[in-house]
Design a protein around this motif. Structure first.
Motif, PDB file in Angstrom:
ATOM      1  N   ASP A  26       0.829  -1.205   0.000  1.00 43.37           N
ATOM      2  CA  ASP A  26       0.000   0.000   0.000  1.00 43.37           C
ATOM      3  C   ASP A  26       0.862   1.254   0.000  1.00 43.37           C
ATOM      4  OD1 ASP A  26      -2.222  -1.614   0.087  1.00 43.37           O
ATOM      5  OD2 ASP A  26      -2.594  -1.317   2.233  1.00 43.37           O
ATOM      6  N   ILE A  27       1.911   1.254   0.800  1.00 43.44           N
ATOM      7  CA  ILE A  27       2.800   2.408   0.873  1.00 43.44           C
ATOM      8  C   ILE A  27       3.507   2.626  -0.461  1.00 43.44           C
ATOM      9  CG2 ILE A  27       4.935   3.264   1.935  1.00 43.44           C
ATOM     10  CD1 ILE A  27       3.940   1.959   4.547  1.00 43.44           C
ATOM     11  N   SER A  28       3.914   1.545  -1.099  1.00 42.64           N
ATOM     12  CA  SER A  28       4.568   1.671  -2.408  1.00 42.64           C
ATOM     13  C   SER A  28       3.629   2.287  -3.437  1.00 42.64           C
ATOM     14  CB  SER A  28       5.029   0.297  -2.902  1.00 42.64           C
ATOM     15  OG  SER A  28       5.999  -0.227  -2.043  1.00 42.64           O
ATOM     16  N   VAL A  29       2.373   1.864  -3.423  1.00 40.05           N
ATOM     17  CA  VAL A  29       1.399   2.402  -4.371  1.00 40.05           C
ATOM     18  C   VAL A  29       1.147   3.873  -4.086  1.00 40.05           C
ATOM     19  CG1 VAL A  29      -1.028   2.287  -5.067  1.00 40.05           C
ATOM     20  CG2 VAL A  29       0.309   0.193  -4.884  1.00 40.05           C
ATOM     21  N   LEU A  30       0.963   4.203  -2.810  1.00 38.69           N
ATOM     22  CA  LEU A  30       0.703   5.600  -2.457  1.00 38.69           C
ATOM     23  C   LEU A  30       1.919   6.483  -2.741  1.00 38.69           C
ATOM     24  CD1 LEU A  30      -1.259   5.196   0.878  1.00 38.69           C
ATOM     25  CD2 LEU A  30      -2.154   5.917  -1.337  1.00 38.69           C
ATOM     26  N   GLY A  31       3.111   5.954  -2.536  1.00 32.45           N
ATOM     27  CA  GLY A  31       4.326   6.725  -2.785  1.00 32.45           C
ATOM     28  C   GLY A  31       4.536   7.022  -4.261  1.00 32.45           C
ATOM     29  N   ALA A  32       3.982   6.205  -5.124  1.00 36.52           N
ATOM     30  CA  ALA A  32       4.142   6.418  -6.562  1.00 36.52           C
ATOM     31  C   ALA A  32       2.993   7.219  -7.169  1.00 36.52           C
ATOM     32  CB  ALA A  32       4.242   5.062  -7.265  1.00 36.52           C
ATOM     33  N   ASN A  33       2.004   7.601  -6.373  1.00 37.93           N
ATOM     34  CA  ASN A  33       0.848   8.337  -6.863  1.00 37.93           C
ATOM     35  C   ASN A  33       1.248   9.794  -7.129  1.00 37.93           C
ATOM     36  OD1 ASN A  33      -1.584   9.706  -7.196  1.00 37.93           O
ATOM     37  ND2 ASN A  33      -2.651   8.400  -5.715  1.00 37.93           N
ATOM     38  N   PRO A  34       1.141  10.266  -8.383  1.00 36.76           N
ATOM     39  CA  PRO A  34       1.563  11.639  -8.691  1.00 36.76           C
ATOM     40  C   PRO A  34       0.712  12.701  -7.984  1.00 36.76           C
ATOM     41  CG  PRO A  34       0.520  10.624 -10.601  1.00 36.76           C
ATOM     42  CD  PRO A  34       0.663   9.562  -9.567  1.00 36.76           C
ATOM     43  N   PHE A  35      -0.553  12.435  -7.730  1.00 36.87           N
ATOM     44  CA  PHE A  35      -1.397  13.397  -7.037  1.00 36.87           C
ATOM     45  C   PHE A  35      -0.936  13.601  -5.598  1.00 36.87           C
ATOM     46  CE2 PHE A  35      -4.255  11.611 -10.305  1.00 36.87           C
ATOM     47  CZ  PHE A  35      -4.472  12.775 -11.029  1.00 36.87           C
ATOM     48  N   LEU A  36      -0.536  12.509  -4.941  1.00 41.05           N
ATOM     49  CA  LEU A  36      -0.042  12.630  -3.571  1.00 41.05           C
ATOM     50  C   LEU A  36       1.306  13.338  -3.527  1.00 41.05           C
ATOM     51  CD1 LEU A  36      -1.056   9.216  -1.972  1.00 41.05           C
ATOM     52  CD2 LEU A  36      -2.017  11.455  -1.532  1.00 41.05           C
ATOM     53  N   LEU A  37       2.165  13.057  -4.505  1.00 43.09           N
ATOM     54  CA  LEU A  37       3.456  13.742  -4.552  1.00 43.09           C
ATOM     55  C   LEU A  37       3.262  15.247  -4.734  1.00 43.09           C
ATOM     56  CD1 LEU A  37       5.533  11.250  -6.725  1.00 43.09           C
ATOM     57  CD2 LEU A  37       5.761  11.683  -4.280  1.00 43.09           C
ATOM     58  N   LYS A  38       2.322  15.630  -5.602  1.00 44.94           N
ATOM     59  CA  LYS A  38       2.043  17.046  -5.817  1.00 44.94           C
ATOM     60  C   LYS A  38       1.478  17.682  -4.543  1.00 44.94           C
ATOM     61  CE  LYS A  38      -0.598  20.248  -8.643  1.00 44.94           C
ATOM     62  NZ  LYS A  38      -1.703  20.392  -9.572  1.00 44.94           N
ATOM     63  N   ALA A  39       0.566  16.973  -3.869  1.00 43.77           N
ATOM     64  CA  ALA A  39      -0.022  17.496  -2.635  1.00 43.77           C
ATOM     65  C   ALA A  39       1.038  17.650  -1.554  1.00 43.77           C
ATOM     66  CB  ALA A  39      -1.141  16.580  -2.158  1.00 43.77           C
ATOM     67  N   TYR A  40       1.971  16.716  -1.486  1.00 43.67           N
ATOM     68  CA  TYR A  40       3.057  16.805  -0.507  1.00 43.67           C
ATOM     69  C   TYR A  40       3.925  18.040  -0.775  1.00 43.67           C
ATOM     70  CZ  TYR A  40       7.554  15.951   1.657  1.00 43.67           C
ATOM     71  OH  TYR A  40       8.711  16.090   2.356  1.00 43.67           O
ATOM     72  N   LYS A  41       4.249  18.270  -2.027  1.00 45.05           N
ATOM     73  CA  LYS A  41       5.082  19.433  -2.359  1.00 45.05           C
ATOM     74  C   LYS A  41       4.355  20.733  -2.038  1.00 45.05           C
ATOM     75  CE  LYS A  41       7.789  17.110  -5.883  1.00 45.05           C
ATOM     76  NZ  LYS A  41       8.086  16.955  -7.291  1.00 45.05           N
ATOM     77  N   GLU A  42       3.060  20.790  -2.326  1.00 42.50           N
ATOM     78  CA  GLU A  42       2.286  21.992  -2.014  1.00 42.50           C
ATOM     79  C   GLU A  42       2.193  22.211  -0.503  1.00 42.50           C
ATOM     80  OE1 GLU A  42      -1.472  21.681  -3.957  1.00 42.50           O
ATOM     81  OE2 GLU A  42      -0.593  21.808  -5.973  1.00 42.50           O
ATOM     82  N   LEU A  43       2.008  21.169   0.248  1.00 43.61           N
ATOM     83  CA  LEU A  43       1.953  21.283   1.701  1.00 43.61           C
ATOM     84  C   LEU A  43       3.299  21.727   2.257  1.00 43.61           C
ATOM     85  CD1 LEU A  43       0.274  20.842   4.275  1.00 43.61           C
ATOM     86  CD2 LEU A  43       1.152  18.508   4.314  1.00 43.61           C
ATOM     87  N   ASN A  44       4.359  21.182   1.719  1.00 42.07           N
ATOM     88  CA  ASN A  44       5.705  21.553   2.146  1.00 42.07           C
ATOM     89  C   ASN A  44       5.966  23.030   1.840  1.00 42.07           C
ATOM     90  OD1 ASN A  44       8.255  21.161   3.220  1.00 42.07           O
ATOM     91  ND2 ASN A  44       9.118  20.551   1.244  1.00 42.07           N
ATOM     92  N   ASN A  45       5.572  23.480   0.668  1.00 45.30           N
ATOM     93  CA  ASN A  45       5.759  24.883   0.308  1.00 45.30           C
ATOM     94  C   ASN A  45       4.916  25.800   1.199  1.00 45.30           C
ATOM     95  OD1 ASN A  45       7.579  24.311  -1.695  1.00 45.30           O
ATOM     96  ND2 ASN A  45       6.020  24.198  -3.308  1.00 45.30           N
ATOM     97  N   ALA A  46       3.722  25.378   1.560  1.00 53.65           N
ATOM     98  CA  ALA A  46       2.851  26.199   2.400  1.00 53.65           C
ATOM     99  C   ALA A  46       3.461  26.411   3.781  1.00 53.65           C
ATOM    100  CB  ALA A  46       1.478  25.556   2.527  1.00 53.65           C
ATOM    101  N   PHE A  47       4.144  25.442   4.295  1.00 57.66           N
ATOM    102  CA  PHE A  47       4.751  25.585   5.615  1.00 57.66           C
ATOM    103  C   PHE A  47       5.999  26.455   5.590  1.00 57.66           C
ATOM    104  CE2 PHE A  47       2.063  22.192   7.179  1.00 57.66           C
ATOM    105  CZ  PHE A  47       1.904  22.548   8.498  1.00 57.66           C
TER     106      PHE A  47
END
Length: 109
Positions: A67-88
């Motif tokens: 499950d973690i491998s699938v979620l880690g490869a999801n481009p939508f989650l990667l984009k959301a992570y980068k946006e969250l990181n930038n917001a902080f």
């Protein structure tokens, strides 16, 4: 004293003794064998349950890794992570202080 007991009573006692002694011996031997076998059977059942539970736990963690491998490869989650990181790390929010202190080391890319 044995001369005062009648032959009838001696025969009854002899037959009872010759019948009861083997029965008691066989009962004792059978009890010990059955107890030993029941202990071995209970131990085998516990080992079987241990193996089943171990396999279930291994399968559970293998599925979570997948499950973690699938979620880690999801481009939508990667984009959301980068946006969250930038917001902080973006200074100048409502009161001009930003959120830099909250994001230090926690969401570092």
């Amino acid at each position: 004293m044995i001369h005062k007991i009648s032959i009838r009573n001696l025969l009854v006692f002899g037959f009872l003794a010759s019948g009861l002694i083997p029965i008691l011996i066989l009962s004792f031997v059978g009890f010990r064998a059955a107890r030993s076998e029941l202990k071995q059977q209970a131990f085998r059942q516990l080992e079987s349950i241990r193996n089943i539970k171990s396999e279930q736990i291994t399968n559970f963690f293998d599925q979570r890794r997948a499950d973690i491998s699938v979620l880690g490869a999801n481009p939508f989650l990667l984009k959301a992570y980068k946006e969250l990181n930038n917001a902080f790390h973006w200074p100048g929010q409502i009161d001009g202080t930003g959120y830099e202190g909250l994001g230090d080391g926690f969401f570092s890319a």
